[in-house]
Structures are given as C-alpha cells and as structure tokens.
Design a protein around this motif. Sequence first.
Motif, mmCIF file in Angstrom:
data_model
loop_
_atom_site.group_PDB
_atom_site.id
_atom_site.type_symbol
_atom_site.label_atom_id
_atom_site.label_comp_id
_atom_site.label_asym_id
_atom_site.label_seq_id
_atom_site.Cartn_x
_atom_site.Cartn_y
_atom_site.Cartn_z
ATOM 1 N N TYR A 68 0.827 -1.209 0.000
ATOM 2 C CA TYR A 68 0.000 0.000 0.000
ATOM 3 C C TYR A 68 0.862 1.260 0.000
ATOM 4 C CZ TYR A 68 -4.593 -2.098 0.088
ATOM 5 O OH TYR A 68 -5.742 -2.769 -0.270
ATOM 6 N N GLY A 69 2.001 1.218 0.678
ATOM 7 C CA GLY A 69 2.936 2.341 0.648
ATOM 8 C C GLY A 69 3.486 2.574 -0.748
ATOM 9 N N LEU A 70 3.855 1.496 -1.440
ATOM 10 C CA LEU A 70 4.356 1.620 -2.812
ATOM 11 C C LEU A 70 3.262 2.157 -3.735
ATOM 12 C CD1 LEU A 70 6.355 -1.726 -3.095
ATOM 13 C CD2 LEU A 70 7.299 0.594 -2.895
ATOM 14 N N TYR A 71 2.074 1.632 -3.588
ATOM 15 C CA TYR A 71 0.953 2.108 -4.402
ATOM 16 C C TYR A 71 0.736 3.615 -4.152
ATOM 17 C CZ TYR A 71 -3.653 2.558 -6.464
ATOM 18 O OH TYR A 71 -4.713 2.962 -7.229
ATOM 19 N N HIS A 72 0.845 4.013 -2.912
ATOM 20 C CA HIS A 72 0.628 5.420 -2.539
ATOM 21 C C HIS A 72 1.646 6.358 -3.198
ATOM 22 C CE1 HIS A 72 -0.786 8.756 -0.109
ATOM 23 N NE2 HIS A 72 0.474 9.018 0.188
ATOM 24 N N ILE A 73 2.915 5.927 -3.297
ATOM 25 C CA ILE A 73 3.896 6.842 -3.912
ATOM 26 C C ILE A 73 3.652 7.004 -5.415
ATOM 27 C CG2 ILE A 73 5.667 6.530 -2.139
ATOM 28 C CD1 ILE A 73 7.229 4.807 -4.153
ATOM 29 N N PHE A 74 2.856 6.124 -6.014
ATOM 30 C CA PHE A 74 2.483 6.326 -7.416
ATOM 31 C C PHE A 74 1.268 7.232 -7.544
ATOM 32 C CE2 PHE A 74 5.120 2.582 -8.104
ATOM 33 C CZ PHE A 74 5.887 3.041 -9.159
ATOM 34 N N THR A 75 0.372 7.176 -6.585
ATOM 35 C CA THR A 75 -0.800 8.046 -6.654
ATOM 36 C C THR A 75 -0.492 9.438 -6.102
ATOM 37 O OG1 THR A 75 -1.645 7.206 -4.546
ATOM 38 C CG2 THR A 75 -2.441 6.138 -6.566
ATOM 39 N N GLU A 76 0.462 9.519 -5.181
ATOM 40 C CA GLU A 76 0.857 10.808 -4.610
ATOM 41 C C GLU A 76 2.364 10.845 -4.379
ATOM 42 O OE1 GLU A 76 -1.492 12.290 -1.339
ATOM 43 O OE2 GLU A 76 -3.169 11.013 -1.954
ATOM 44 N N PRO A 77 3.159 11.056 -5.450
ATOM 45 C CA PRO A 77 4.613 11.118 -5.271
ATOM 46 C C PRO A 77 4.983 12.250 -4.323
ATOM 47 C CG PRO A 77 3.972 11.628 -7.548
ATOM 48 C CD PRO A 77 2.733 11.272 -6.812
ATOM 49 N N ASN A 78 6.061 12.040 -3.564
ATOM 50 C CA ASN A 78 6.462 12.981 -2.523
ATOM 51 C C ASN A 78 7.773 13.665 -2.913
ATOM 52 O OD1 ASN A 78 7.185 14.317 -0.208
ATOM 53 N ND2 ASN A 78 7.310 12.498 1.077
ATOM 54 N N HIS A 79 7.703 14.949 -3.223
ATOM 55 C CA HIS A 79 8.910 15.690 -3.601
ATOM 56 C C HIS A 79 9.733 16.117 -2.379
ATOM 57 C CE1 HIS A 79 7.342 19.638 -2.373
ATOM 58 N NE2 HIS A 79 6.169 19.247 -2.896
ATOM 59 N N GLU A 80 9.206 15.948 -1.175
ATOM 60 C CA GLU A 80 9.914 16.399 0.029
ATOM 61 C C GLU A 80 10.936 15.391 0.559
ATOM 62 O OE1 GLU A 80 6.942 17.522 2.848
ATOM 63 O OE2 GLU A 80 6.173 19.123 1.576
ATOM 64 N N ASP A 81 10.887 14.141 0.102
ATOM 65 C CA ASP A 81 11.823 13.111 0.555
ATOM 66 C C ASP A 81 12.291 12.315 -0.662
ATOM 67 O OD1 ASP A 81 13.312 11.488 2.225
ATOM 68 O OD2 ASP A 81 11.628 10.221 2.804
ATOM 69 N N PRO A 82 13.072 12.967 -1.545
ATOM 70 C CA PRO A 82 13.358 12.344 -2.842
ATOM 71 C C PRO A 82 14.627 11.480 -2.874
ATOM 72 C CG PRO A 82 14.178 14.576 -2.846
ATOM 73 C CD PRO A 82 13.525 14.364 -1.499
ATOM 74 N N LEU A 83 14.639 10.579 -3.826
ATOM 75 C CA LEU A 83 15.868 9.898 -4.248
ATOM 76 C C LEU A 83 16.302 10.472 -5.593
ATOM 77 C CD1 LEU A 83 15.492 6.089 -3.444
ATOM 78 C CD2 LEU A 83 17.056 7.730 -2.439
ATOM 79 N N ASN A 84 15.320 10.796 -6.434
ATOM 80 C CA ASN A 84 15.592 11.431 -7.711
ATOM 81 C C ASN A 84 15.305 12.926 -7.515
ATOM 82 O OD1 ASN A 84 15.390 12.556 -10.307
ATOM 83 N ND2 ASN A 84 14.708 10.629 -11.213
ATOM 84 N N HIS A 85 16.366 13.675 -7.216
ATOM 85 C CA HIS A 85 16.201 15.093 -6.874
ATOM 86 C C HIS A 85 15.715 15.932 -8.053
ATOM 87 C CE1 HIS A 85 17.782 14.696 -2.813
ATOM 88 N NE2 HIS A 85 18.632 13.813 -3.320
ATOM 89 N N GLU A 86 16.138 15.568 -9.259
ATOM 90 C CA GLU A 86 15.713 16.312 -10.446
ATOM 91 C C GLU A 86 14.205 16.185 -10.623
ATOM 92 O OE1 GLU A 86 14.342 17.005 -14.342
ATOM 93 O OE2 GLU A 86 14.683 14.954 -13.711
ATOM 94 N N ALA A 87 13.684 14.958 -10.543
ATOM 95 C CA ALA A 87 12.240 14.737 -10.686
ATOM 96 C C ALA A 87 11.474 15.434 -9.560
ATOM 97 C CB ALA A 87 11.930 13.235 -10.691
ATOM 98 N N ALA A 88 12.022 15.396 -8.354
ATOM 99 C CA ALA A 88 11.365 16.053 -7.216
ATOM 100 C C ALA A 88 11.276 17.559 -7.428
ATOM 101 C CB ALA A 88 12.107 15.736 -5.921
ATOM 102 N N GLY A 89 12.351 18.155 -7.935
ATOM 103 C CA GLY A 89 12.346 19.600 -8.192
ATOM 104 C C GLY A 89 11.316 19.986 -9.237
ATOM 105 N N VAL A 90 11.205 19.170 -10.296
ATOM 106 C CA VAL A 90 10.213 19.456 -11.340
ATOM 107 C C VAL A 90 8.800 19.309 -10.775
ATOM 108 C CG1 VAL A 90 9.324 18.768 -13.594
ATOM 109 C CG2 VAL A 90 11.795 18.818 -13.206
ATOM 110 N N LEU A 91 8.564 18.249 -9.989
ATOM 111 C CA LEU A 91 7.236 18.058 -9.385
ATOM 112 C C LEU A 91 6.879 19.241 -8.491
ATOM 113 C CD1 LEU A 91 4.684 16.415 -8.700
ATOM 114 C CD2 LEU A 91 6.037 15.216 -6.972
ATOM 115 N N ARG A 92 7.836 19.689 -7.686
ATOM 116 C CA ARG A 92 7.592 20.795 -6.756
ATOM 117 C C ARG A 92 7.352 22.111 -7.498
ATOM 118 N NH1 ARG A 92 12.464 21.047 -4.404
ATOM 119 N NH2 ARG A 92 13.050 22.511 -6.010
ATOM 120 N N ASP A 93 8.187 22.388 -8.532
ATOM 121 C CA ASP A 93 8.158 23.700 -9.184
ATOM 122 C C ASP A 93 7.206 23.799 -10.362
ATOM 123 O OD1 ASP A 93 10.105 24.373 -7.341
ATOM 124 O OD2 ASP A 93 11.766 24.018 -8.741
#
Length: 190
Positions: free
Chosen positions: A140-165
């Motif tokens: 359920y946690g894995l499913y959740h990160i696909f329905t609501e990705p979290n830019h505040e705790d990233p592994l892929n910082h580039e993708a997180a920055g784009v999601l945030r900005d």
Amino acid sequence: MVLILSTGTMIRLFKVKEKQKEEAKNANRNGSFKKQSAGELRVHKDISELNLPKSCTISFPNGKDDLMAFEITIKPDEGYYMGGKFLFTFNVGATYPQEAPKVKCKTKVYHPNIDLEGNVCLNILREDWKPVLNINTIVYGLYHIFTEPNHEDPLNHEAAGVLRDNPKVFKSNVRTAMGGGRVGDTYFTK
C-alpha cells in the motif's frame, strides 16, 4: 524427587536421541522436512493475509516453496502514473519482521521517490519500520507513492524539483518516460 536411571537405561535413552537426530537429518536430505525460521513463518502468514489493491498482483518466480523472494506488480489506476506497470522485487531476510524486506523497482521510472537504479524511498522501508508492519503495508505504501509522489523526501532530486516547481512539466515528463522516451539525459523504455 530424584530420578535414578541405570547405565543401561541411560545408554538406551542416548541411542533413542541419536536415532531421532539421524531421522531428522535424513528427512532434511530427502526434502520431506524443512524447519522454517521465524521470518519464514511470518512471511507465510503475511502472504496468506494479503489484501492487495485490485491494481496489484503478486508472483513467485522461484515457485511457491520460496516465499522469501517474490514480485509485486503495481498498475496505478489514478494519478500521474495511471496506465503504467511497475515491477518490484521483495527479498525478505531471515530476521524479518525485525528488519524490513529489501525492495527494488525493476522498472526504470521517472519518479521522485525511486532512483534510476530502482532504490525506493519509502519511510516504512527505512527508519519507520516496525515489526508490527507487514507486506500488505509495504504494498500500500508503494501504491501510494504512485498516486501521490512525494517531492519532500526524494531519491531522484531532479524529478522532485520538477514536481515541486512545475507539476505540468512533471506530468509531461512522466508521460514521456512511460511512453518510451528521453527525459533529460535518461532514456526510458516503454
């Protein structure tokens, strides 16, 4: 009360114990008896009680006898990743549930919480793991990160920055990656 046994009785008791040990060894060699670890017992219980979302499936590439290694496929039915198909491998150690399973994403994905090597940033797989959690909780946690990705705790910082900005550009990048295209310097297969 003191139990006194004669030497003959003691020898017979030792022979009985030796015979039991030998029978157990033979059973192990013949594959008819396998002592399960506490982790294996717990995984068996967790899997038997799975209540997966309809968009998730489980498979056992090594057969049903090896419950310590399995795969979960997630097909999100909402959010940025709707229509995608993502494969995760689970490797459960003998110390489970004291330690979380090792989970890797085998599908290359443009995602703030999954890096390009398949490492997953999910708090319950790291610092928030507790033995009361189970395989169902992780799915359920894995499913959740696909329905609501979290830019505040990233592994892929580039993708997180784009999601945030710029969520619109992020959505476009996800669609390009899922369709088999290039995002930045990285090529994704369909």
